[in-house]
Write a protein that holds these residues in place. Structure first.
Motif, mmCIF file in Angstrom:
data_model
loop_
_atom_site.group_PDB
_atom_site.id
_atom_site.type_symbol
_atom_site.label_atom_id
_atom_site.label_comp_id
_atom_site.label_asym_id
_atom_site.label_seq_id
_atom_site.Cartn_x
_atom_site.Cartn_y
_atom_site.Cartn_z
ATOM 1 N N ARG A 270 0.835 -1.206 0.000
ATOM 2 C CA ARG A 270 0.000 0.000 0.000
ATOM 3 C C ARG A 270 0.869 1.256 0.000
ATOM 4 O O ARG A 270 0.593 2.212 -0.719
ATOM 5 N N PHE A 271 1.927 1.266 0.817
ATOM 6 C CA PHE A 271 2.851 2.398 0.873
ATOM 7 C C PHE A 271 3.484 2.633 -0.493
ATOM 8 O O PHE A 271 3.561 3.765 -0.977
ATOM 9 N N SER A 272 3.913 1.557 -1.139
ATOM 10 C CA SER A 272 4.496 1.648 -2.481
ATOM 11 C C SER A 272 3.477 2.201 -3.478
ATOM 12 O O SER A 272 3.810 3.049 -4.322
ATOM 13 N N ALA A 273 2.251 1.748 -3.390
ATOM 14 C CA ALA A 273 1.192 2.204 -4.299
ATOM 15 C C ALA A 273 0.907 3.698 -4.105
ATOM 16 O O ALA A 273 0.661 4.426 -5.075
ATOM 17 N N ASP B 205 3.770 5.585 -5.704
ATOM 18 C CA ASP B 205 3.623 5.522 -7.164
ATOM 19 C C ASP B 205 2.508 6.436 -7.665
ATOM 20 O O ASP B 205 2.664 7.117 -8.681
ATOM 21 N N ALA B 206 1.392 6.464 -6.952
ATOM 22 C CA ALA B 206 0.268 7.322 -7.357
ATOM 23 C C ALA B 206 0.660 8.795 -7.280
ATOM 24 O O ALA B 206 0.342 9.582 -8.181
ATOM 25 N N LEU C 284 11.859 7.574 -13.252
ATOM 26 C CA LEU C 284 12.240 6.354 -12.533
ATOM 27 C C LEU C 284 11.044 5.410 -12.408
ATOM 28 O O LEU C 284 11.179 4.208 -12.644
ATOM 29 N N LEU C 285 9.884 5.953 -12.076
ATOM 30 C CA LEU C 285 8.671 5.134 -11.971
ATOM 31 C C LEU C 285 8.354 4.461 -13.306
ATOM 32 O O LEU C 285 8.011 3.284 -13.354
ATOM 33 N N HIS D 13 3.573 -6.661 -7.340
ATOM 34 C CA HIS D 13 2.167 -6.500 -6.974
ATOM 35 C C HIS D 13 1.553 -5.244 -7.559
ATOM 36 O O HIS D 13 0.389 -5.211 -7.873
ATOM 37 N N HIS D 14 2.310 -4.171 -7.664
ATOM 38 C CA HIS D 14 1.808 -2.900 -8.192
ATOM 39 C C HIS D 14 2.873 -2.320 -9.100
ATOM 40 O O HIS D 14 3.988 -2.107 -8.682
ATOM 41 N N GLY D 15 2.531 -2.038 -10.328
ATOM 42 C CA GLY D 15 3.474 -1.384 -11.226
ATOM 43 C C GLY D 15 4.638 -2.295 -11.557
ATOM 44 O O GLY D 15 4.678 -3.451 -11.212
ATOM 45 N N SER D 16 5.594 -1.739 -12.262
ATOM 46 C CA SER D 16 6.758 -2.519 -12.648
ATOM 47 C C SER D 16 7.925 -2.236 -11.719
ATOM 48 O O SER D 16 7.956 -1.233 -11.049
#
Length: 177
Positions: free
Chosen positions: A6-9, A12-13, A70-71, A173-176
């Motif tokens: 969730r923190f990573s998401a 990223d958002a 980077l994302l 799990h989320h993104g690359s």
């Protein structure tokens, strides 16, 4: 692991949104540059603040867009071997690469820029040109901000890589990564 995901998401958002907003600076730069050229060559009028605004926008585009790059996995990388790696091997490269290279570099940039930016803020540094923008201190603030944004995005990529490495799945799990 759900909290880390969730923190990573969230990172990223935020990076995605910042990248979308920042991209409009390219359009604004182009329009403003046309305006400056028309003023100068069409009417013989100089516009120092407008010219400096183009430089400010250019700086903001690159400094604020670095984390988005980077994302999007569009950063510079020697891709001779990486493109042929499995998702798990890519996760190892990303985790180790960001821990060993990205995070120390952005920490160095961020910390070493603080005195430079602080001095600019203390004097409320402005343009040396008459009629220029009196906000050089704001422009210099982009340096540690860029470092912080890159650090956050690197942390997100590290989290996604660790999630790949800790699971039996071969995809993040989320993104690359």
């Amino acid at each position: 692991m759900g909290l880390l995901n969730r923190f990573s998401a969230i990172i990223d958002a935020g990076t995605q949104r910042l990248g979308q907003v920042t991209a409009w600076l390219a359009v604004a730069m182009a329009l403003l540059m046309v305006f400056v050229v028309v003023l100068r060559y069409g009417f013989g009028i100089g516009a120092i603040a407008a010219q400096e605004s183009v430089s400010y926008m250019h700086s903001a585009l690159f400094m604020l867009g670095a984390s988005y790059t980077l994302l999007a996995d569009e950063h510079v990388r020697v891709d001779i071997f990486y493109s042929h790696f499995s998702p798990r091997a890519k996760a190892w490269v990303n985790v180790l690469g960001h821990i060993v290279f990205t995070l120390p570099l952005v920490l160095l940039i961020g910390l070493s820029s603080l005195d430079y930016v602080g001095e600019s803020w203390r004097s409320l540094e402005g343009s040396p040109e008459p009629g220029g923008i009196h906000g050089v201190y704001l422009l210099k603030t982009l340096i540690p901000l860029m470092a912080a944004l890159l650090a956050l995005q690197a942390i997100s990529i590290i989290i996604k890589g660790l999630l790949v490495l800790s699971s039996s799945r071969e995809e993040p799990h989320h993104g690359s990564c």
